[in-house]
Design a protein around this motif. Structure first.
Motif, PDB file in Angstrom:
ATOM      1  N   ARG A  30       0.807  -1.183   0.278  1.00  0.00           N
ATOM      2  CA  ARG A  30       0.017  -0.134  -0.015  1.00  0.00           C
ATOM      3  C   ARG A  30       0.919   1.324   0.084  1.00  0.00           C
ATOM      4  O   ARG A  30       0.638   2.300  -0.549  1.00  0.00           O
ATOM      5  N   ILE A  31       1.998   1.365   0.736  1.00  0.00           N
ATOM      6  CA  ILE A  31       2.869   2.446   0.696  1.00  0.00           C
ATOM      7  C   ILE A  31       3.380   2.638  -0.489  1.00  0.00           C
ATOM      8  O   ILE A  31       3.660   3.731  -1.071  1.00  0.00           O
ATOM      9  N   LYS A  32       3.855   1.459  -1.156  1.00  0.00           N
ATOM     10  CA  LYS A  32       4.326   1.754  -2.432  1.00  0.00           C
ATOM     11  C   LYS A  32       3.422   2.124  -3.486  1.00  0.00           C
ATOM     12  O   LYS A  32       3.796   3.112  -4.475  1.00  0.00           O
ATOM     13  N   ALA A  33       2.128   1.700  -3.540  1.00  0.00           N
ATOM     14  CA  ALA A  33       1.215   2.280  -4.315  1.00  0.00           C
ATOM     15  C   ALA A  33       0.966   3.800  -4.080  1.00  0.00           C
ATOM     16  O   ALA A  33       0.670   4.521  -5.152  1.00  0.00           O
ATOM     17  N   GLU A  34       0.925   3.979  -2.820  1.00  0.00           N
ATOM     18  CA  GLU A  34       0.646   5.439  -2.515  1.00  0.00           C
ATOM     19  C   GLU A  34       1.670   6.303  -2.779  1.00  0.00           C
ATOM     20  O   GLU A  34       1.541   7.365  -3.619  1.00  0.00           O
ATOM     21  N   LYS A  35       2.820   5.721  -2.971  1.00  0.00           N
ATOM     22  CA  LYS A  35       4.162   6.657  -3.375  1.00  0.00           C
ATOM     23  C   LYS A  35       4.101   6.863  -4.874  1.00  0.00           C
ATOM     24  O   LYS A  35       4.369   7.989  -5.358  1.00  0.00           O
ATOM     25  N   GLN A  36       3.747   5.879  -5.518  1.00  0.00           N
ATOM     26  CA  GLN A  36       3.584   6.011  -6.906  1.00  0.00           C
ATOM     27  C   GLN A  36       2.491   6.963  -7.440  1.00  0.00           C
ATOM     28  O   GLN A  36       2.793   7.766  -8.362  1.00  0.00           O
ATOM     29  N   GLU A  37       1.261   6.753  -6.763  1.00  0.00           N
ATOM     30  CA  GLU A  37       0.126   7.817  -6.994  1.00  0.00           C
ATOM     31  C   GLU A  37       0.626   9.152  -6.891  1.00  0.00           C
ATOM     32  O   GLU A  37       0.501  10.118  -7.471  1.00  0.00           O
ATOM     33  N   LEU A  38       1.427   9.488  -5.715  1.00  0.00           N
ATOM     34  CA  LEU A  38       1.841  10.745  -5.306  1.00  0.00           C
ATOM     35  C   LEU A  38       2.948  11.115  -6.362  1.00  0.00           C
ATOM     36  O   LEU A  38       2.953  12.439  -7.012  1.00  0.00           O
ATOM     37  N   GLU A  39       3.818  10.478  -6.721  1.00  0.00           N
ATOM     38  CA  GLU A  39       4.970  10.788  -8.116  1.00  0.00           C
ATOM     39  C   GLU A  39       4.158  11.122  -9.112  1.00  0.00           C
ATOM     40  O   GLU A  39       4.647  12.195  -9.930  1.00  0.00           O
ATOM     41  N   LYS A  40       2.992  10.360  -9.626  1.00  0.00           N
ATOM     42  CA  LYS A  40       2.198  10.791 -10.627  1.00  0.00           C
ATOM     43  C   LYS A  40       1.755  12.087 -10.701  1.00  0.00           C
ATOM     44  O   LYS A  40       1.707  13.035 -11.624  1.00  0.00           O
ATOM     45  N   ARG A  41       1.016  12.500  -9.550  1.00  0.00           N
ATOM     46  CA  ARG A  41       0.573  13.701  -9.142  1.00  0.00           C
ATOM     47  C   ARG A  41       1.368  14.724  -9.234  1.00  0.00           C
ATOM     48  O   ARG A  41       1.422  15.988  -9.895  1.00  0.00           O
ATOM     49  N   LEU A  42       2.798  14.406  -8.704  1.00  0.00           N
ATOM     50  CA  LEU A  42       3.854  15.553  -8.790  1.00  0.00           C
ATOM     51  C   LEU A  42       4.365  15.805 -10.118  1.00  0.00           C
ATOM     52  O   LEU A  42       4.740  16.949 -10.699  1.00  0.00           O
ATOM     53  N   ALA A  43       4.439  14.840 -10.879  1.00  0.00           N
ATOM     54  CA  ALA A  43       4.601  14.875 -12.310  1.00  0.00           C
ATOM     55  C   ALA A  43       3.787  15.748 -13.060  1.00  0.00           C
ATOM     56  O   ALA A  43       4.111  16.528 -13.787  1.00  0.00           O
ATOM     57  N   VAL A  44       2.448  15.493 -12.740  1.00  0.00           N
ATOM     58  CA  VAL A  44       1.501  16.458 -13.526  1.00  0.00           C
ATOM     59  C   VAL A  44       1.409  17.794 -13.155  1.00  0.00           C
ATOM     60  O   VAL A  44       1.382  18.674 -13.819  1.00  0.00           O
ATOM     61  N   LEU A  45       1.718  17.908 -11.777  1.00  0.00           N
ATOM     62  CA  LEU A  45       1.913  19.431 -11.183  1.00  0.00           C
ATOM     63  C   LEU A  45       3.026  20.232 -11.488  1.00  0.00           C
ATOM     64  O   LEU A  45       3.047  21.283 -11.993  1.00  0.00           O
ATOM     65  N   GLY A  46       4.281  19.645 -11.519  1.00  0.00           N
ATOM     66  CA  GLY A  46       5.480  20.488 -11.759  1.00  0.00           C
ATOM     67  C   GLY A  46       6.487  19.789 -12.615  1.00  0.00           C
ATOM     68  O   GLY A  46       7.573  20.033 -12.508  1.00  0.00           O
ATOM     69  N   GLY A  47       6.139  18.773 -13.336  1.00  0.00           N
ATOM     70  CA  GLY A  47       7.189  18.266 -14.156  1.00  0.00           C
ATOM     71  C   GLY A  47       8.097  17.006 -13.475  1.00  0.00           C
ATOM     72  O   GLY A  47       9.185  16.759 -13.662  1.00  0.00           O
ATOM     73  N   GLY A  48       7.308  16.751 -12.277  1.00  0.00           N
ATOM     74  CA  GLY A  48       8.240  15.608 -11.567  1.00  0.00           C
ATOM     75  C   GLY A  48       9.602  16.378 -10.973  1.00  0.00           C
ATOM     76  O   GLY A  48       9.722  17.451 -10.719  1.00  0.00           O
ATOM     77  N   MET A  49      10.500  15.503 -10.576  1.00  0.00           N
ATOM     78  CA  MET A  49      11.596  16.034  -9.792  1.00  0.00           C
ATOM     79  C   MET A  49      12.613  16.492 -10.712  1.00  0.00           C
ATOM     80  O   MET A  49      13.585  17.042 -10.363  1.00  0.00           O
ATOM     81  N   ALA A  50      12.527  16.709 -12.039  1.00  0.00           N
ATOM     82  CA  ALA A  50      13.413  17.324 -12.856  1.00  0.00           C
ATOM     83  C   ALA A  50      13.566  18.881 -12.803  1.00  0.00           C
ATOM     84  O   ALA A  50      14.327  19.482 -13.167  1.00  0.00           O
ATOM     85  N   ALA A  51      12.607  19.494 -11.915  1.00  0.00           N
ATOM     86  CA  ALA A  51      12.617  20.901 -11.624  1.00  0.00           C
ATOM     87  C   ALA A  51      13.885  21.336 -10.481  1.00  0.00           C
ATOM     88  O   ALA A  51      14.219  22.168 -10.390  1.00  0.00           O
TER      89      ALA A  51
END
Length: 123
Positions: A30-51
């Motif tokens: 569940r933690i892994k799934a939640e982390k993937q979901e948060l990373e997807k949301r972050l990618a949509v909001l700000g281009g991911g960690m590339a910023a």
């Protein structure tokens, strides 16, 4: 006592350990799934960690996307005579200087002679 707590207390050590491993596996998934979901949301909001640039790869990138400019090295202007600590005069005053000023000394007593002449030469 609740019925569930009573059931757990009556279980054998092996059964409790198996239950613990099962719960740990479920939590991990569940933690892994939640982390993937948060990373997807972050990618949509700000281009991911590339910023955020890695400091080892070059100049840091500001939130606006522009590289930060390099600031010139600032020479020290004040010195603690007891420990030889220095301060450039920028930012928050160091503790040793604040303590000395509270005891009645003036900031000019700690000023380095070299700093005055260099500042005058630039001006």
């Amino acid at each position: 006592m609740s019925a569930k707590k009573l059931e757990l207390e009556l279980m054998s050590l092996d059964d409790l350990w198996s239950l613990h491993e099962e719960i740990s596996g479920i939590l991990s998934a569940r933690i892994k799934a939640e982390k993937q979901e948060l990373e997807k949301r972050l990618a949509v909001l700000g281009g991911g960690m590339a910023a955020f640039a890695d400091p080892s790869t070059g100049p840091a990138i500001s939130p606006t996307g522009k590289p930060r400019r390099k600031y010139p090295r600032v020479l020290p202007k004040y010195r603690n005579p007891q420990t030889s600590e220095t301060w450039s005069g920028r930012g928050k005053r160091p503790r040793w200087l604040v303590a000395a000023m509270k005891s009645g000394r003036k900031i000019e007593e700690f000023r380095l002679g070299d700093a005055n002449s260099k500042v005058r030469q630039r001006a």
